[in-house]
Design a protein around this motif. Sequence first.
Motif, PDB file in Angstrom:
ATOM      1  N   SER A  64       0.810  -1.216   0.000  1.00  0.00           N
ATOM      2  CA  SER A  64       0.000   0.000   0.000  1.00  0.00           C
ATOM      3  C   SER A  64       0.846   1.270   0.000  1.00  0.00           C
ATOM      4  N   ALA A  65       0.305   2.308  -0.613  1.00  0.00           N
ATOM      5  CA  ALA A  65       1.008   3.589  -0.730  1.00  0.00           C
ATOM      6  C   ALA A  65       1.278   4.181   0.643  1.00  0.00           C
ATOM      7  N   GLY A  66       2.485   4.664   0.855  1.00  0.00           N
ATOM      8  CA  GLY A  66       2.821   5.329   2.111  1.00  0.00           C
ATOM      9  C   GLY A  66       3.132   4.382   3.254  1.00  0.00           C
ATOM     10  N   SER A  67       3.271   3.087   2.964  1.00  0.00           N
ATOM     11  CA  SER A  67       3.589   2.113   4.017  1.00  0.00           C
ATOM     12  C   SER A  67       4.814   2.555   4.805  1.00  0.00           C
ATOM     13  N   LEU A  68       4.747   2.369   6.123  1.00  0.00           N
ATOM     14  CA  LEU A  68       5.865   2.739   6.994  1.00  0.00           C
ATOM     15  C   LEU A  68       6.859   1.595   7.169  1.00  0.00           C
ATOM     16  N   ALA A  69       6.503   0.428   6.617  1.00  0.00           N
ATOM     17  CA  ALA A  69       7.386  -0.741   6.743  1.00  0.00           C
ATOM     18  C   ALA A  69       8.449  -0.678   5.651  1.00  0.00           C
ATOM     19  N   THR A  70       9.479   0.116   5.887  1.00  0.00           N
ATOM     20  CA  THR A  70      10.566   0.298   4.922  1.00  0.00           C
ATOM     21  C   THR A  70      11.892   0.390   5.679  1.00  0.00           C
ATOM     22  N   GLY A  71      12.966   0.415   4.936  1.00  0.00           N
ATOM     23  CA  GLY A  71      14.279   0.729   5.490  1.00  0.00           C
ATOM     24  C   GLY A  71      14.661  -0.059   6.724  1.00  0.00           C
ATOM     25  N   ALA A  72      14.933   0.655   7.823  1.00  0.00           N
ATOM     26  CA  ALA A  72      15.413   0.020   9.051  1.00  0.00           C
ATOM     27  C   ALA A  72      14.363  -0.928   9.633  1.00  0.00           C
ATOM     28  N   TYR A  73      13.088  -0.591   9.470  1.00  0.00           N
ATOM     29  CA  TYR A  73      12.018  -1.464   9.975  1.00  0.00           C
ATOM     30  C   TYR A  73      12.051  -2.804   9.251  1.00  0.00           C
ATOM     31  N   THR A  74      12.174  -2.738   7.935  1.00  0.00           N
ATOM     32  CA  THR A  74      12.233  -3.958   7.129  1.00  0.00           C
ATOM     33  C   THR A  74      13.470  -4.783   7.495  1.00  0.00           C
ATOM     34  N   ALA A  75      14.603  -4.122   7.620  1.00  0.00           N
ATOM     35  CA  ALA A  75      15.855  -4.826   7.949  1.00  0.00           C
ATOM     36  C   ALA A  75      15.760  -5.498   9.320  1.00  0.00           C
ATOM     37  N   ALA A  76      15.163  -4.811  10.290  1.00  0.00           N
ATOM     38  CA  ALA A  76      15.022  -5.385  11.631  1.00  0.00           C
ATOM     39  C   ALA A  76      14.061  -6.573  11.608  1.00  0.00           C
ATOM     40  N   THR A 115       4.096 -12.057  -2.265  1.00  0.00           N
ATOM     41  CA  THR A 115       3.882 -10.671  -2.640  1.00  0.00           C
ATOM     42  C   THR A 115       2.444 -10.386  -3.077  1.00  0.00           C
ATOM     43  N   PRO A 116       1.723  -9.573  -2.308  1.00  0.00           N
ATOM     44  CA  PRO A 116       0.396  -9.112  -2.726  1.00  0.00           C
ATOM     45  C   PRO A 116       0.522  -7.824  -3.545  1.00  0.00           C
ATOM     46  N   GLY A 117      -0.620  -7.339  -4.036  1.00  0.00           N
ATOM     47  CA  GLY A 117      -0.602  -6.168  -4.903  1.00  0.00           C
ATOM     48  C   GLY A 117      -0.213  -6.603  -6.305  1.00  0.00           C
ATOM     49  N   VAL A 118      -0.952  -7.599  -6.826  1.00  0.00           N
ATOM     50  CA  VAL A 118      -0.643  -8.138  -8.150  1.00  0.00           C
ATOM     51  C   VAL A 118      -1.881  -8.071  -9.037  1.00  0.00           C
ATOM     52  N   SER A 119      -1.699  -7.466 -10.225  1.00  0.00           N
ATOM     53  CA  SER A 119      -2.773  -7.419 -11.212  1.00  0.00           C
ATOM     54  C   SER A 119      -2.169  -7.332 -12.600  1.00  0.00           C
ATOM     55  N   LEU A 120      -2.826  -7.948 -13.561  1.00  0.00           N
ATOM     56  CA  LEU A 120      -2.387  -7.842 -14.961  1.00  0.00           C
ATOM     57  C   LEU A 120      -3.130  -6.725 -15.676  1.00  0.00           C
ATOM     58  N   ASP A 121      -4.098  -6.114 -15.008  1.00  0.00           N
ATOM     59  CA  ASP A 121      -4.977  -5.188 -15.712  1.00  0.00           C
ATOM     60  C   ASP A 121      -5.011  -3.759 -15.185  1.00  0.00           C
ATOM     61  N   ASP A 143      -6.371   0.658  -6.695  1.00  0.00           N
ATOM     62  CA  ASP A 143      -7.792   0.451  -6.385  1.00  0.00           C
ATOM     63  C   ASP A 143      -8.484   1.686  -5.801  1.00  0.00           C
ATOM     64  N   GLY A 144      -7.761   2.815  -5.751  1.00  0.00           N
ATOM     65  CA  GLY A 144      -8.372   4.022  -5.214  1.00  0.00           C
ATOM     66  C   GLY A 144      -8.331   4.100  -3.694  1.00  0.00           C
ATOM     67  N   LEU A 145      -7.852   3.043  -3.038  1.00  0.00           N
ATOM     68  CA  LEU A 145      -7.733   3.049  -1.572  1.00  0.00           C
ATOM     69  C   LEU A 145      -6.300   2.761  -1.135  1.00  0.00           C
ATOM     70  N   GLY A 146      -5.357   3.068  -2.015  1.00  0.00           N
ATOM     71  CA  GLY A 146      -3.959   2.928  -1.633  1.00  0.00           C
ATOM     72  C   GLY A 146      -3.265   1.661  -2.123  1.00  0.00           C
ATOM     73  N   GLN A 147      -4.067   0.708  -2.586  1.00  0.00           N
ATOM     74  CA  GLN A 147      -3.420  -0.505  -3.107  1.00  0.00           C
ATOM     75  C   GLN A 147      -2.644  -0.168  -4.375  1.00  0.00           C
ATOM     76  N   GLN A 148      -1.461  -0.769  -4.543  1.00  0.00           N
ATOM     77  CA  GLN A 148      -0.623  -0.546  -5.723  1.00  0.00           C
ATOM     78  C   GLN A 148      -0.311  -1.896  -6.352  1.00  0.00           C
ATOM     79  N   TYR A 149      -0.599  -2.022  -7.671  1.00  0.00           N
ATOM     80  CA  TYR A 149      -0.439  -3.312  -8.332  1.00  0.00           C
ATOM     81  C   TYR A 149       0.779  -3.363  -9.248  1.00  0.00           C
TER      82      TYR A 149
END
Length: 264
Positions: A153-165, A199-205, A209-215
Motif C-alpha cells: 500500500s502507498a505510504g507504508s511505513l514498513a521500509t528501510g530500518a524497519y524492514t531490515a530489523a 507478494t500481494p498487490g498483483v494485477s495484470l490489468d 484500487d483508489g484506496l492505496g493498493q498498488q499493483y
Amino acid sequence: SSNLRKTYTERAAVHPNPCARTFLELMERKRSNLSVAVDVTSKTELLEIAGKVGPYICLLKTHIDIVNDFDQDLVDQLKALSKKHDFMIFEDRKFADIGNTVKLQYGFGIYRIASWADITNCHSVPGEGIISGLKEIGLPLNRGLLLLAEMSSAGSLATGAYTAATVAMARRHQDFVIGFIAMRGMDAEDEGGDFIVMTPGVSLDVAGDGLGQQYRTPREVVVESGGDVVIVGRGIYGKGKNVEEQAKRYRDAGWEAYLERPVP
Ligand code: BMP
C-alpha cells in the motif's frame, strides 16, 4: 540472494522447516506459485470461489473475520477442498499485539485459527515477543509464520530500518518463521537460511484500487523483484470476471515468470 534463484524443489530438499518444505514441494508438484486472496463476506461465496480456483493455486488466503456467517462447517469444507485440490491455507490475520495476547487470538476464540490455517502472519512492530507467543501455539502443530517486512500500500511505513530489523528477527526464529510478506526478495538468504517471499498487490490489468493498493504484474514481482509467490485477489473474482479463466491466467503468468527467473 542465491536461494531465491534455486528451484522450489532444490530449496525443499534442504529446508529444515517442515511447513516450508511441504509448501515448496507443493508448488513444484502443482506447478503453481499463485495464491488467491478470497476477500468475500459470505460462506457460500468463499467456498464457491475456493472450489473454482482450487485446481490452480498453491495457497488459499483468507480473511476469516470478514465472513458474516462463519461457522465450523466453513472451516471443515475449506479443509476438504484443500485436500481435494492440493493447496494449503493462509489466514492473513496480521497479528500485531504482545506475545500473550496473540497466543490467545491465534489459538482461541470463535475462529481458532491455529486449528485449520497452515500459515498465518504477523507484524513485527511489537518486537520479538509476538513471534515467541505465536510459536507456542503454532510450532507443535507444524504451522508456519510469515512476517510483514513490507506492504504493497502507498505510504507504508514498513521500509528501510524497519524492514531490515524484521528480516533479522526472522533469522532468529527459523524454526517457525518460513518467510515474508514483501515486495521483493529480502536477501535474508545471503547469510544462510531460506525464506519464502509472498507478494500481494498483483494485477495484470490495473495499477491501483483508489484506496492505496498498488499493483504490479507477476513478471515484475517474480522476475524483476525476486518474489516467490504472487497473491491475487480482486483480479481473479472481481466484478464480471470468469473466476476459473482468471485463475488459470494468473497461474500461467506466475509460473512462466518463475521459469524465466535467472538461475545460478
Ligand atoms: P487485491 O489483489 O484484491 O488487492 O487483494 C490483496 C490482498 O492481499 C488483500 O487480502 C490484502 O489484505 C492483502 N495484502 C495486501 O494487499 N498488501 C499487503 O501489503 C499485505 C496484504 O496482506
